[in-house]
Design a protein around this motif. Structure first.
Motif, PDB file in Angstrom:
ATOM      1  N   PHE A  38       0.865  -1.184   0.000  1.00  0.00           N
ATOM      2  CA  PHE A  38       0.000   0.000   0.000  1.00  0.00           C
ATOM      3  C   PHE A  38       0.899   1.232   0.000  1.00  0.00           C
ATOM      4  O   PHE A  38       1.846   1.311   0.801  1.00  0.00           O
ATOM      5  N   THR A  39       0.618   2.180  -0.886  1.00  0.00           N
ATOM      6  CA  THR A  39       1.412   3.407  -0.979  1.00  0.00           C
ATOM      7  C   THR A  39       0.488   4.622  -0.995  1.00  0.00           C
ATOM      8  O   THR A  39      -0.718   4.491  -1.205  1.00  0.00           O
ATOM      9  N   GLY A  40       1.076   5.793  -0.800  1.00  0.00           N
ATOM     10  CA  GLY A  40       0.338   7.054  -0.913  1.00  0.00           C
ATOM     11  C   GLY A  40      -0.902   7.094  -0.030  1.00  0.00           C
ATOM     12  O   GLY A  40      -0.919   6.594   1.091  1.00  0.00           O
ATOM     13  N   ALA A  41      -1.955   7.669  -0.567  1.00  0.00           N
ATOM     14  CA  ALA A  41      -3.212   7.832   0.174  1.00  0.00           C
ATOM     15  C   ALA A  41      -3.854   6.492   0.515  1.00  0.00           C
ATOM     16  O   ALA A  41      -4.637   6.403   1.468  1.00  0.00           O
ATOM     17  N   ASP A  42      -3.530   5.428  -0.241  1.00  0.00           N
ATOM     18  CA  ASP A  42      -4.100   4.105   0.044  1.00  0.00           C
ATOM     19  C   ASP A  42      -3.680   3.596   1.425  1.00  0.00           C
ATOM     20  O   ASP A  42      -4.349   2.753   2.011  1.00  0.00           O
ATOM     21  N   ARG A  43      -2.581   4.123   1.971  1.00  0.00           N
ATOM     22  CA  ARG A  43      -2.107   3.704   3.299  1.00  0.00           C
ATOM     23  C   ARG A  43      -3.062   4.124   4.407  1.00  0.00           C
ATOM     24  O   ARG A  43      -3.107   3.483   5.464  1.00  0.00           O
ATOM     25  N   GLU A  44      -3.833   5.190   4.171  1.00  0.00           N
ATOM     26  CA  GLU A  44      -4.759   5.680   5.200  1.00  0.00           C
ATOM     27  C   GLU A  44      -5.804   4.635   5.567  1.00  0.00           C
ATOM     28  O   GLU A  44      -6.318   4.624   6.683  1.00  0.00           O
ATOM     29  N   GLN A  45      -6.135   3.728   4.628  1.00  0.00           N
ATOM     30  CA  GLN A  45      -7.126   2.687   4.889  1.00  0.00           C
ATOM     31  C   GLN A  45      -6.661   1.681   5.943  1.00  0.00           C
ATOM     32  O   GLN A  45      -7.467   0.932   6.484  1.00  0.00           O
ATOM     33  N   LEU A  46      -5.367   1.657   6.213  1.00  0.00           N
ATOM     34  CA  LEU A  46      -4.809   0.669   7.120  1.00  0.00           C
ATOM     35  C   LEU A  46      -4.976   1.039   8.593  1.00  0.00           C
ATOM     36  O   LEU A  46      -4.686   0.228   9.470  1.00  0.00           O
ATOM     37  N   ALA A  47      -5.463   2.262   8.861  1.00  0.00           N
ATOM     38  CA  ALA A  47      -5.680   2.685  10.246  1.00  0.00           C
ATOM     39  C   ALA A  47      -6.656   1.709  10.909  1.00  0.00           C
ATOM     40  O   ALA A  47      -7.733   1.427  10.387  1.00  0.00           O
ATOM     41  N   GLY A  48      -6.252   1.166  12.034  1.00  0.00           N
ATOM     42  CA  GLY A  48      -7.114   0.238  12.766  1.00  0.00           C
ATOM     43  C   GLY A  48      -6.918  -1.224  12.395  1.00  0.00           C
ATOM     44  O   GLY A  48      -7.395  -2.111  13.086  1.00  0.00           O
ATOM     45  N   ILE A  49      -6.223  -1.502  11.302  1.00  0.00           N
ATOM     46  CA  ILE A  49      -5.938  -2.888  10.918  1.00  0.00           C
ATOM     47  C   ILE A  49      -4.745  -3.369  11.747  1.00  0.00           C
ATOM     48  O   ILE A  49      -3.718  -2.689  11.802  1.00  0.00           O
TER      49      ILE A  49
END
Length: 190
Positions: A38-49
């Motif tokens: 995951f790079t860039g803005a897609d990394r924000e989805q990982l919060a809480g994982i």
């Protein structure tokens, strides 16, 4: 088309400066440990994982050029586009109050044009280019006789492929391990 869908248990999260790599455990014919970048803005989805979560990841196959000791080679990887907590079949059917066992998923759907074919170590290989990508994707096909792959899928043939990710560990001479995400053809048609 270039679509990856993986569902499994997060066993490792590596946080780098510019990328986060999720390693999944996917059970099936063999145990798989694909790594999704995951790079860039897609990394924000990982919060809480967190490690141990059962997740569904959607992504795409990408190819990166690597130069080492004046040699150029290409390495395929899975680029993560979306990650969400997985839902069991029972939860889907009866609602979130009903928990159930999660299913593992390992699906790669590709369509594109054959760039080349080869027979390496008695295994048929295809290199295809999908319409939206500027790079090629390497696949192995154990269902076709290696000597027939060139005649069956000549250069320029439009193909539709259902494949899966197979993670392979290779140990270098210095003892370090490298992991590769190979694509294994389950079904292919013209």
């Amino acid at each position: 088309m270039n679509k990856v869908e993986l569902q499994g248990k997060v066993i490792r999260i590596f946080e780098g400066r510019r990328r986060t790599i999720i390693t999944l455990f996917i059970s099936g014919y063999s145990k798989n440990y694909p790594q999704i970048v995951f790079t860039g803005a897609d990394r924000e989805q990982l919060a809480g994982i967190v490690e141990g979560d059962f997740v569904l990841i959607k992504g795409t196959i990408k190819t990166r050029t690597i130069t080492e000791n004046d040699n150029r080679y290409y390495r395929q990887f899975i680029k993560g586009l979306e990650i969400i907590p997985a839902v069991s079949v029972l939860e889907e059917e009866f609602g979130s109050d009903v928990k159930g066992r999660h299913e593992y998923r390992n699906k790669v759907i590709l369509s594109g044009e054959v760039v080349s074919t080869s027979n390496i170590h008695n295994v048929a290989h295809l290199i295809i280019r999908t319409p939206d990508d500027k790079f090629s994707i390497w696949l192995s096909d154990f269902s076709i006789k290696p000597e027939e792959v060139e005649n069956e899928y000549p250069k320029g043939t439009k193909v539709y492929i259902n494949a899966e990710v197979q993670t392979v560990k290779k140990v270098k001479d210095d003892g370090s391990a490298k992991y590769y995400e190979n694509l294994i053809v389950n079904d292919i048609t013209k």
